[in-house]
Scaffold this motif. Sequence first.
Motif, PDB file in Angstrom:
ATOM      1  N   PHE A  22      46.392  36.004  49.666  1.00  0.00           N
ATOM      2  CA  PHE A  22      45.044  35.263  49.233  1.00  0.00           C
ATOM      3  C   PHE A  22      43.803  36.342  49.622  1.00  0.00           C
ATOM      4  O   PHE A  22      43.895  36.872  50.618  1.00  0.00           O
ATOM      5  N   PRO A  23      43.044  36.617  48.468  1.00  0.00           N
ATOM      6  CA  PRO A  23      41.840  37.414  48.706  1.00  0.00           C
ATOM      7  C   PRO A  23      40.969  37.027  50.062  1.00  0.00           C
ATOM      8  O   PRO A  23      40.846  36.034  50.335  1.00  0.00           O
ATOM      9  N   PHE A  24      40.521  37.921  50.878  1.00  0.00           N
ATOM     10  CA  PHE A  24      39.927  37.924  51.895  1.00  0.00           C
ATOM     11  C   PHE A  24      38.707  37.158  51.686  1.00  0.00           C
ATOM     12  O   PHE A  24      38.218  36.254  52.580  1.00  0.00           O
ATOM     13  N   VAL A  25      37.712  37.788  50.924  1.00  0.00           N
ATOM     14  CA  VAL A  25      36.515  36.990  50.939  1.00  0.00           C
ATOM     15  C   VAL A  25      36.677  35.613  50.300  1.00  0.00           C
ATOM     16  O   VAL A  25      35.780  34.527  50.753  1.00  0.00           O
ATOM     17  N   ALA A  26      37.508  35.356  49.205  1.00  0.00           N
ATOM     18  CA  ALA A  26      37.727  34.176  48.639  1.00  0.00           C
ATOM     19  C   ALA A  26      38.254  33.218  49.814  1.00  0.00           C
ATOM     20  O   ALA A  26      37.867  31.772  49.640  1.00  0.00           O
ATOM     21  N   GLY A  27      39.089  33.493  50.501  1.00  0.00           N
ATOM     22  CA  GLY A  27      39.449  32.807  51.665  1.00  0.00           C
ATOM     23  C   GLY A  27      38.386  32.457  52.477  1.00  0.00           C
ATOM     24  O   GLY A  27      38.161  31.348  52.890  1.00  0.00           O
ATOM     25  N   VAL A  28      37.408  33.213  52.951  1.00  0.00           N
ATOM     26  CA  VAL A  28      36.421  33.032  53.773  1.00  0.00           C
ATOM     27  C   VAL A  28      35.295  31.838  53.133  1.00  0.00           C
ATOM     28  O   VAL A  28      34.652  31.025  53.772  1.00  0.00           O
ATOM     29  N   LEU A  29      35.124  32.326  51.930  1.00  0.00           N
ATOM     30  CA  LEU A  29      34.209  31.363  51.128  1.00  0.00           C
ATOM     31  C   LEU A  29      34.947  30.050  51.023  1.00  0.00           C
ATOM     32  O   LEU A  29      33.909  28.886  50.782  1.00  0.00           O
TER      33      LEU A  29
END
Length: 218
Positions: A22-29
Amino acid sequence: MPGFVLFAGYIGYGGLLHGVGFPFVAGVLSTFFIWALPGQVIMVGGLVSGTALPAIALAVALSSIRLLPMVVSIAPLMRGPRRSLWKDLVCAHFVAMTVWVEGQRLLPHVPMNGRPPFVLGFGLMLLVFSMTGTAAGFLLAGELPASMGAGLLFMTPMSFTLLLIRGARDTTDWLALAFGTLTAPFVVGMSGGADLMITGFGGGTAAYLVGRWWRRRR
């Protein structure tokens, strides 16, 4: 302490994100916008398995509906002396299990003009801990054993359970904990967050009815 528990739990979530690509930025968001581990895990699982986006959105919404009674019950305690819709909405975003349990315990002792700042400060602190844990878990995933990641993820529901036990005040509270625990083995694994709906809504409703009957008999 609740912040550190959330941090540890979200390290496990970050490791899960890394494991499924899963994409890093999308996961944090996802932690910022959803901020509820069951809903986030449902979202990630649905995306990885190729489930249609409307179905994923519905499943996450159904999982998050369980938070609505918490918001309704604690909303009067979060308001200041003057009613402000935008403050109410922002405070409501931070209402998850930790804020709800600790708010029920602490907010009655906070002056009314300090309640919205208290909720915003406490909730923002927990959210920052959770987002930092997500990022750390993602970046450390290669060094984190799978069993340790699963254990860290499990710390969050265990912490919630202990907070609920500490905050239990009367017979209905204890009955709700008992009914939810006894119901869980029969609904575990149900899709779309239905297991949480049944154990939470069903167990809580049963506890309320039994508690009301018990008080009438006394």
